[in-house]
Design a protein around this motif. Structure first.
Motif, PDB file in Angstrom:
ATOM      1  N   PHE A  23       0.847  -1.192   0.000  1.00 58.81           N
ATOM      2  CA  PHE A  23       0.000   0.000   0.000  1.00 58.81           C
ATOM      3  C   PHE A  23       0.888   1.250   0.000  1.00 58.81           C
ATOM      4  CE2 PHE A  23      -2.752  -3.321   1.616  1.00 58.81           C
ATOM      5  CZ  PHE A  23      -3.916  -3.093   0.891  1.00 58.81           C
ATOM      6  N   ILE A  35     -10.521   0.046  -5.241  1.00 63.13           N
ATOM      7  CA  ILE A  35     -11.366  -0.738  -4.324  1.00 63.13           C
ATOM      8  C   ILE A  35     -12.815  -0.794  -4.826  1.00 63.13           C
ATOM      9  CG2 ILE A  35     -11.845   1.122  -2.617  1.00 63.13           C
ATOM     10  CD1 ILE A  35     -11.269  -1.244  -0.476  1.00 63.13           C
ATOM     11  N   TYR A  42     -18.851  -3.164  -2.342  1.00 67.21           N
ATOM     12  CA  TYR A  42     -18.135  -2.220  -1.449  1.00 67.21           C
ATOM     13  C   TYR A  42     -18.982  -0.978  -1.115  1.00 67.21           C
ATOM     14  CZ  TYR A  42     -14.519   1.093   0.098  1.00 67.21           C
ATOM     15  OH  TYR A  42     -13.777   2.026   0.797  1.00 67.21           O
ATOM     16  N   LEU A  46     -20.515   0.114   2.511  1.00 70.64           N
ATOM     17  CA  LEU A  46     -20.177   1.394   3.156  1.00 70.64           C
ATOM     18  C   LEU A  46     -21.424   2.196   3.505  1.00 70.64           C
ATOM     19  CD1 LEU A  46     -17.212   3.120   1.281  1.00 70.64           C
ATOM     20  CD2 LEU A  46     -17.193   2.132   3.563  1.00 70.64           C
ATOM     21  N   GLY A  67      -7.230  -0.395   9.871  1.00 69.42           N
ATOM     22  CA  GLY A  67      -6.887  -0.525   8.450  1.00 69.42           C
ATOM     23  C   GLY A  67      -7.753   0.461   7.688  1.00 69.42           C
ATOM     24  N   CYS A  68      -7.640   1.744   8.072  1.00 66.84           N
ATOM     25  CA  CYS A  68      -8.619   2.748   7.608  1.00 66.84           C
ATOM     26  C   CYS A  68      -8.378   3.199   6.180  1.00 66.84           C
ATOM     27  CB  CYS A  68      -8.624   3.941   8.547  1.00 66.84           C
ATOM     28  SG  CYS A  68      -7.037   4.822   8.647  1.00 66.84           S
ATOM     29  N   SER A  69      -7.202   2.926   5.593  1.00 64.64           N
ATOM     30  CA  SER A  69      -6.876   3.408   4.234  1.00 64.64           C
ATOM     31  C   SER A  69      -7.166   4.903   4.124  1.00 64.64           C
ATOM     32  CB  SER A  69      -7.626   2.627   3.155  1.00 64.64           C
ATOM     33  OG  SER A  69      -7.312   1.266   3.224  1.00 64.64           O
ATOM     34  N   ASN A  93      -1.111   1.270   8.819  1.00 62.60           N
ATOM     35  CA  ASN A  93       0.364   1.285   8.916  1.00 62.60           C
ATOM     36  C   ASN A  93       1.036   1.785   7.641  1.00 62.60           C
ATOM     37  OD1 ASN A  93      -0.023  -0.913   7.302  1.00 62.60           O
ATOM     38  ND2 ASN A  93       1.282  -2.319   8.459  1.00 62.60           N
ATOM     39  N   SER A  94       0.238   2.287   6.680  1.00 64.97           N
ATOM     40  CA  SER A  94       0.816   2.875   5.473  1.00 64.97           C
ATOM     41  C   SER A  94       0.880   4.397   5.650  1.00 64.97           C
ATOM     42  CB  SER A  94      -0.043   2.521   4.252  1.00 64.97           C
ATOM     43  OG  SER A  94       0.212   3.423   3.203  1.00 64.97           O
ATOM     44  N   MET A  97      -1.075   6.303   3.046  1.00 57.69           N
ATOM     45  CA  MET A  97      -2.534   6.268   3.251  1.00 57.69           C
ATOM     46  C   MET A  97      -2.941   7.286   4.316  1.00 57.69           C
ATOM     47  SD  MET A  97      -4.483   4.126   1.546  1.00 57.69           S
ATOM     48  CE  MET A  97      -4.410   2.605   0.586  1.00 57.69           C
ATOM     49  N   ALA A 119       0.124   3.163  12.539  1.00 54.91           N
ATOM     50  CA  ALA A 119       0.670   2.075  13.361  1.00 54.91           C
ATOM     51  C   ALA A 119       0.163   0.746  12.838  1.00 54.91           C
ATOM     52  CB  ALA A 119       0.225   2.244  14.818  1.00 54.91           C
ATOM     53  N   ARG A 122      -1.781  -4.457  15.143  1.00 54.42           N
ATOM     54  CA  ARG A 122      -1.454  -5.450  16.183  1.00 54.42           C
ATOM     55  C   ARG A 122      -0.809  -4.797  17.391  1.00 54.42           C
ATOM     56  NH1 ARG A 122       1.308  -9.271  11.733  1.00 54.42           N
ATOM     57  NH2 ARG A 122       1.859  -7.167  11.066  1.00 54.42           N
ATOM     58  N   ASN A 135     -12.660  -3.313   7.951  1.00 57.22           N
ATOM     59  CA  ASN A 135     -13.229  -3.497   6.614  1.00 57.22           C
ATOM     60  C   ASN A 135     -12.126  -3.941   5.645  1.00 57.22           C
ATOM     61  OD1 ASN A 135     -15.743  -3.323   5.349  1.00 57.22           O
ATOM     62  ND2 ASN A 135     -15.357  -1.278   4.514  1.00 57.22           N
ATOM     63  N   PHE A 136     -12.041  -5.241   5.412  1.00 58.33           N
ATOM     64  CA  PHE A 136     -11.069  -5.825   4.480  1.00 58.33           C
ATOM     65  C   PHE A 136      -9.611  -5.599   4.910  1.00 58.33           C
ATOM     66  CE2 PHE A 136     -14.930  -4.704   2.036  1.00 58.33           C
ATOM     67  CZ  PHE A 136     -15.365  -5.988   1.794  1.00 58.33           C
ATOM     68  N   THR A 137      -9.346  -5.779   6.194  1.00 60.70           N
ATOM     69  CA  THR A 137      -7.981  -5.606   6.721  1.00 60.70           C
ATOM     70  C   THR A 137      -7.427  -6.882   7.332  1.00 60.70           C
ATOM     71  OG1 THR A 137      -8.538  -3.317   7.253  1.00 60.70           O
ATOM     72  CG2 THR A 137      -6.531  -4.167   8.234  1.00 60.70           C
ATOM     73  N   ILE A 141      -3.429  -9.614   7.530  1.00 64.14           N
ATOM     74  CA  ILE A 141      -2.670  -9.926   8.751  1.00 64.14           C
ATOM     75  C   ILE A 141      -2.259 -11.395   8.711  1.00 64.14           C
ATOM     76  CG2 ILE A 141      -2.846 -10.056  11.298  1.00 64.14           C
ATOM     77  CD1 ILE A 141      -3.003  -7.172  10.266  1.00 64.14           C
TER      78      ILE A 141
HETATM   79  C1  GEK Z   1     -12.012   0.903   3.579  1.00 65.37           C
HETATM   80  N1  GEK Z   1     -10.951  -0.238   5.458  1.00 65.37           N
HETATM   81  O1  GEK Z   1     -11.942   1.605   2.559  1.00 65.37           O
HETATM   82  N2  GEK Z   1      -1.704  -2.584  10.421  1.00 65.37           N
HETATM   83  C2  GEK Z   1      -2.377  -1.493   9.992  1.00 65.37           C
HETATM   84  N3  GEK Z   1      -2.912  -1.390   8.752  1.00 65.37           N
HETATM   85  C3  GEK Z   1      -2.727  -2.424   7.903  1.00 65.37           C
HETATM   86  C4  GEK Z   1      -2.023  -3.578   8.280  1.00 65.37           C
HETATM   87  C5  GEK Z   1      -1.498  -3.633   9.589  1.00 65.37           C
HETATM   88  N4  GEK Z   1      -0.819  -4.692  10.017  1.00 65.37           N
HETATM   89  N5  GEK Z   1      -1.994  -4.428   7.214  1.00 65.37           N
HETATM   90  C6  GEK Z   1      -2.666  -3.818   6.213  1.00 65.37           C
HETATM   91  N6  GEK Z   1      -3.099  -2.607   6.627  1.00 65.37           N
HETATM   92  C7  GEK Z   1     -10.722   0.368   4.135  1.00 65.37           C
HETATM   93  C8  GEK Z   1     -10.062  -0.576   3.182  1.00 65.37           C
HETATM   94  S1  GEK Z   1      -7.673  -1.845   2.607  1.00 65.37           S
HETATM   95  C9  GEK Z   1      -8.425  -3.212   1.873  1.00 65.37           C
HETATM   96  C10 GEK Z   1      -8.906  -1.337   3.770  1.00 65.37           C
HETATM   97  C11 GEK Z   1      -7.970  -3.548   0.522  1.00 65.37           C
HETATM   98  C12 GEK Z   1      -3.880  -1.613   5.872  1.00 65.37           C
HETATM   99  C13 GEK Z   1      -3.321  -1.288   4.495  1.00 65.37           C
HETATM  100  O2  GEK Z   1      -2.309  -0.309   4.557  1.00 65.37           O
HETATM  101  C14 GEK Z   1      -4.588  -0.817   3.769  1.00 65.37           C
HETATM  102  O3  GEK Z   1      -4.728   0.580   3.829  1.00 65.37           O
HETATM  103  C15 GEK Z   1      -5.728  -1.502   4.507  1.00 65.37           C
HETATM  104  O4  GEK Z   1      -5.144  -2.178   5.631  1.00 65.37           O
HETATM  105  C16 GEK Z   1      -6.489  -2.541   3.702  1.00 65.37           C
HETATM  106  O5  GEK Z   1     -13.105   0.655   4.165  1.00 65.37           O
HETATM  107  O6  GEK Z   1      -7.168  -2.818  -0.077  1.00 65.37           O
HETATM  108  O7  GEK Z   1      -8.446  -4.630   0.020  1.00 65.37           O
END
Ligand code: GEK
Length: 245
Positions: A23, A35, A42, A46, A67-69, A93-94, A97, A119, A122, A135-137, A141
């Motif tokens: 990401f 997405i 999706y 939402l 994993g808020c993107s 953690n990106s 993002m 962060a 975990r 949501n899709f995070t 992991i």
């Molecule tokens: C949405 N929820 O639009 N810690 C923190 N963030 C993480 C980790 C981790 N270990 N691993 C992945 N991510 C959003 C969509 S996208 C789903 C979520 C997708 C983050 C990663 O950086 C990315 O932003 C997000 O989880 C997944 O409602 O792309 O399919």
């Protein structure tokens, strides 16, 4: 940013080597388009988050978006919350993002405070929560870490609090697996992705996005202590579960 730069063409040309999906900034630029065109249901999913937030978020409690993107679920929660003295803590953690998410949140006029945290989910503690959205995070992991993460979310939720967990899923029945995968690819083609884009993206995600069965998710959530777990939304091989403490 001009429109063509926000269209996802990351896998449209043949790549010599396909590296694991990350990401990074190039993904951030096209993420909304990516997405929306890749995850069936999706936008419908939402659009229900404000309804759920209105129902579940209580006075003097916190909400989390793990994993808020770019903050799509954060904003959806923010617009549904009716309760007083709440705040949303949104974690990703990106850094790319979080930086872009900060801009979107700043441009939104709703009043519920949002704290953005860069962060690993975990490493954070969920405290006094009435609603947690993942949501899709979880699918990103490592499998061995998933139970511990869900256990800690459970511990941090208040009684009657809810976890919304959306995931791409795998089917143990081979026929169902192939059937839903085909329909997912049809969905992507209908949204303008070519066979090449679909196959290159699939390879990039292979070691990164690890889907599990609905049964496995339900089992893990029940083991964590959630008293009721239900699939409230499904579109092909993408589901969303509600787990109540
Ligand atoms: C949405 N929820 O639009 N810690 C923190 N963030 C993480 C980790 C981790 N270990 N691993 C992945 N991510 C959003 C969509 S996208 C789903 C979520 C997708 C983050 C990663 O950086 C990315 O932003 C997000 O989880 C997944 O409602 O792309 O399919």
């Amino acid at each position: 940013m001009s429109k063509h730069k926000t269209q996802d063409i990351l896998y449209s040309q043949p790549l010599e080597a396909i590296t694991d999906f990350v990401f990074d900034e190039s993904v951030v630029h096209v993420f909304r388009d990516m997405i929306g065109r890749s995850v069936p249901g999706y936008s419908t999913l939402l659009s229900m988050i404000p309804v759920l937030a209105r129902h579940y978020v209580k006075n003097n409690s916190r909400c989390y978006d793990l994993g808020c993107s770019l903050g799509a679920s954060t904003l959806a929660m923010r617009h549904g919350i009716d309760a007083q003295d709440t705040e949303i803590i949104s974690v990703d953690n990106s850094p790319a993002m979080i930086e872009q998410c900060q801009r979107y949140i700043a441009n939104d006029k709703a009043v519920v405070p949002v704290k953005l945290v860069c962060a690993d989910i975990r490493d954070i503690s969920v405290i006094c929560a009435s609603m947690v959205v993942m949501n899709f995070t979880l699918q990103f992991i490592e499998r061995n870490d998933r139970s511990k993460l869900l256990d800690s979310i459970y511990q941090g939720l208040n009684t009657d609090g809810v976890l919304l967990l959306s995931e791409k899923i795998h089917f143990s029945d081979e026929v169902e697996q192939e059937w839903m995968t085909d329909l997912h690819h049809e969905f992507k083609k209908a949204n303008g992705y070519s066979e090449l884009e679909i196959s290159q993206k699939r390879s990039a995600l292979e070691n990164v996005l690890v889907p599990e069965t609905i049964e496995k998710h339900k089992q893990r959530l029940t083991k964590a202590g959630f008293r009721k777990v239900i699939v409230w939304f499904q579109c092909f091989n993408f589901v969303s579960l509600l787990a109540i403490k």
